[in-house]
Design a protein around this motif. Structure first.
Motif, short mmCIF file in Angstrom:
data_model
loop_
_atom_site.label_atom_id
_atom_site.label_comp_id
_atom_site.label_asym_id
_atom_site.label_seq_id
_atom_site.Cartn_x
_atom_site.Cartn_y
_atom_site.Cartn_z
N THR A 79 3.70 -6.20 0.58
CA THR A 79 3.82 -6.44 -0.85
C THR A 79 3.17 -7.77 -1.16
O THR A 79 3.51 -8.79 -0.56
N ASN A 80 2.23 -7.78 -2.11
CA ASN A 80 1.54 -9.03 -2.44
C ASN A 80 2.25 -9.73 -3.60
O ASN A 80 3.27 -9.26 -4.11
N ALA A 81 1.71 -10.85 -4.04
CA ALA A 81 2.34 -11.66 -5.08
C ALA A 81 2.37 -10.95 -6.43
O ALA A 81 3.22 -11.25 -7.27
N GLU A 84 2.29 -5.47 -6.03
CA GLU A 84 1.68 -4.23 -5.56
C GLU A 84 2.08 -3.99 -4.11
O GLU A 84 2.08 -4.90 -3.30
N THR A 85 2.41 -2.76 -3.81
CA THR A 85 2.83 -2.39 -2.46
C THR A 85 1.71 -1.62 -1.79
O THR A 85 1.34 -0.54 -2.24
N LYS A 86 1.17 -2.17 -0.73
CA LYS A 86 0.13 -1.52 0.06
C LYS A 86 0.78 -0.95 1.32
O LYS A 86 1.55 -1.64 1.99
N VAL A 87 0.47 0.31 1.63
CA VAL A 87 1.02 0.95 2.82
C VAL A 87 -0.11 1.43 3.71
O VAL A 87 -1.20 1.74 3.25
N THR A 88 0.16 1.46 5.01
CA THR A 88 -0.75 2.03 5.98
C THR A 88 -0.16 3.36 6.42
O THR A 88 1.00 3.43 6.81
N LEU A 89 -0.97 4.42 6.32
CA LEU A 89 -0.51 5.77 6.60
C LEU A 89 -1.18 6.30 7.86
O LEU A 89 -2.38 6.12 8.05
N GLU A 90 -0.40 6.96 8.71
CA GLU A 90 -0.92 7.64 9.89
C GLU A 90 -0.42 9.07 9.88
O GLU A 90 0.66 9.35 9.35
N SER A 91 -1.18 9.95 10.46
CA SER A 91 -0.82 11.36 10.50
C SER A 91 0.44 11.57 11.33
O SER A 91 0.61 10.96 12.39
#
Length: 121
Positions: A79-81, A84-91
């Protein structure tokens, strides 16, 4: 007596209003399962899949049908300032996306709102 009752109900209402936080209800955690949904105009805006010409150069087919309905796991959450929530996705099944990508990044809230991702309950 009316003023005392009004003050009691006002304090009671403010107490419960502070306990309901809509941002904590949609929080994502590592290990959550999501589904990638098919997009009509073959373009993902908030899930960072490579462009179609790059997929072709790497030997894949020039469409996103292989990821339609694909179940993925959240491996990292940032989560940045700006909130916004950034996620890393894997199969989930361990296969690579398009035969060469181990993981992809996504803007979680925007992808959910756009219908690119959905949560498995």
């Amino acid at each position: 007596m009316k003023n005392l009752a009004f003050l009691f109900f006002l304090a009671f209402g403010v107490t419960f209003a502070n306990n309901t936080n809509p941002t904590t209800q949609n929080e994502v955690k590592v290990g959550d399962e999501l589904v990638i949904n098919k997009q009509n105009p073959d373009k993902f805006n908030h899930v960072d899949f490579p462009r179609l010409n790059f997929i072709v150069k790497r030997g894949g087919l020039a469409n996103y049908n292989s990821v339609d309905g694909h179940v993925v796991l959240v491996k990292n959450v940032e989560t940045n300032a700006n909130g916004e929530t950034k996620v890393t996705l894997e199969s989930k099944n361990g296969k690579k996306f398009f035969g060469f990508l181990n993981s992809v990044d996504a803007d979680y809230n925007k992808a959910l709102n756009a219908g690119e991702l959905s949560v498995i309950k």
